[in-house]
Design a protein around this motif. Structure first.
Motif, PDB file in Angstrom:
ATOM      1  N   SER A 195       0.852  -1.188   0.000  1.00  9.52           N
ATOM      2  CA  SER A 195       0.000   0.000   0.000  1.00  9.52           C
ATOM      3  C   SER A 195       0.891   1.243   0.000  1.00  9.52           C
ATOM      4  N   THR A 196       0.338   2.346  -0.512  1.00 12.81           N
ATOM      5  CA  THR A 196       1.093   3.594  -0.568  1.00 12.81           C
ATOM      6  C   THR A 196       1.085   4.225   0.825  1.00 12.81           C
ATOM      7  N   THR A 247       0.593   6.959   3.313  1.00 17.08           N
ATOM      8  CA  THR A 247      -0.139   8.216   3.190  1.00 17.08           C
ATOM      9  C   THR A 247       0.032   9.097   4.419  1.00 17.08           C
ATOM     10  N   ASN A 248       0.671   8.590   5.407  1.00 17.58           N
ATOM     11  CA  ASN A 248       0.800   9.342   6.641  1.00 17.58           C
ATOM     12  C   ASN A 248       1.720  10.555   6.436  1.00 17.58           C
ATOM     13  N   ALA A 249       1.175  11.734   6.708  1.00 15.02           N
ATOM     14  CA  ALA A 249       1.934  12.971   6.484  1.00 15.02           C
ATOM     15  C   ALA A 249       3.193  13.003   7.337  1.00 15.02           C
ATOM     16  N   ARG A 274       5.887  10.897   5.755  1.00 16.95           N
ATOM     17  CA  ARG A 274       6.491  11.592   4.612  1.00 16.95           C
ATOM     18  C   ARG A 274       7.471  12.671   5.078  1.00 16.95           C
TER      19      ARG A 274
END
Ligand code: GTQ
Length: 349
Positions: free
Chosen positions: A5-6, A8-10, A13
């Motif tokens: 899965s990508t 997505t947690n800011a 990142r």
């Protein structure tokens, strides 16, 4: 490891960006749309410098500092969208240089190319590579890259000219070099008028080999340019946006007279009401004759002789003339064309 899965947690990142930042890496996806924009994005704004409003300041600079102490006594025309950057457009510099009777602006050379466009006064000179030229209003004079040049005023009146240089472009390339000649004036090795006589009449000395990309004609006198416009007016078709427009060329190869700066002179007849026009080369105008209006983006400027205005890249503008108008202009068009970047567009009238 296979990613299923990508992330997505800011926070993840941000932590990742901090980690890679230590290796001087940064993610394209955060900046891509600001870098590769669908249309030109820049800070350059339309602006006008009316000569009546600024002439007093130019003359006052003559009381504050000598040409010799200043090296060049110039008030820079700074784009209001680029404060503190000494630029009139993203790639070009412009200024108004004052030289008083009896003064000399000492000899130097630099890799930046310069144009002079005479605005006020009569009879001051520029010397380039051993030849002097006496300057008159409307004359377009070239100082090629890395040539020795000094300016002097043997007349009894102040002289003001527009300087256009590729300073921001040379800075972008990290290619600025400059040095001073040991004396104020350089030695003269050729008589006045030499370059125009040799290269400015559709003739070329047999065996002539160009050593640079700049025109060997270093003064394009206004009298000749004006005559060409007047002659064209008799039977040439008007461009609905630009009227009758001439391009100063290098007689050796027909290219622009200067490698980094395109220079133009145009005539708009009395009553001319131009259709909208835009191009990717932000353009600086110097009004030689006549009064008219320039609507650039949302702003309308009325202009008259000796005023200067700038049209940014890809901003719509239209020109109109309440009497016969002659406009000199310059831009970075030669560079954009060589890089296959230049675009222009005409709108509906
Ligand atoms: O006359 O050589 O306006 O070197 C700026 C830098 C003029 C010049 C400017 C220069 C000159």
């Amino acid at each position: 490891m296979i990613m299923t899965s990508t992330p997505t947690n800011a926070d993840d990142r941000k932590a990742f960006y901090d980690t890679i930042g230590q290796q001087n890496l940064t993610p394209l996806w955060e900046v891509l749309h600001g870098l590769v924009t669908p249309e030109p994005v820049h800070q350059v704004q339309p602006a006008i410098w009316r000569y009546d409003d600024i002439r007093g300041h130019i003359m006052a600079s003559g009381e504050l500092i000598t040409a010799k102490e200043a090296e060049r006594r110039v008030l820079i025309l700074e784009n209001p969208g680029l404060p503190g950057q000494s630029k009139i457009t993203g790639s070009l510099y412009a200024g108004l240089q004052l030289i008083l009777p009896g003064e000399v602006a000492p000899a130097h050379r630099h890799t930046q190319s310069a144009l002079r466009f005479v605005v006020e006064g009569e009879g001051a000179y520029t010397a380039v590579d051993g030849e002097r030229t006496t300057m008159h209003p409307g004359d377009f004079v070239i100082t090629p890259s890395w040539t020795w040049h000094d300016h002097g005023n043997d007349s009894d009146r102040p002289m003001v000219w527009l300087d256009g240089l590729d300073i921001p472009m040379v800075s972008f390339f990290g290619a600025s070099f400059a040095e001073k000649w040991p004396e104020d004036s350089q030695p003269l090795s050729r008589p006045e008028g030499d370059s125009l006589a040799r290269y400015g009449q559709g003739l070329m000395p047999e065996g002539y080999q160009a050593r640079t990309h700049t025109s060997p004609v270093f003064n394009y006198p206004y009298a000749r340019t004006r005559e060409a416009l007047e002659q064209m007016r008799i039977h040439e078709k008007w461009d609905p946006a630009q009227g009758l427009k001439l391009n100063y060329v290098n007689p050796v190869n027909g290219d622009f007279a200067m490698p980094t700066i395109g220079t133009f002179m145009q005539l708009l007849p009395k009553g001319f009401d131009g259709i909208p026009y835009r191009a990717t080369d932000a353009t600086v105008f110097s009004v030689v004759e006549g009064t008219g209006e320039a609507t650039i983006g949302e702003q309308t400027f009325s202009f008259g002789p000796r005023d200067h205005f700038v049209a940014p890249s890809w901003a719509w503008y239209r020109l109109s003339a309440s009497e016969d108008c002659v406009l000199f202009s310059f831009s970075d068009r030669p560079v954009q064309q060589k890089l296959d970047l230049w675009r222009e567009q005409r709108g509906n009238g």
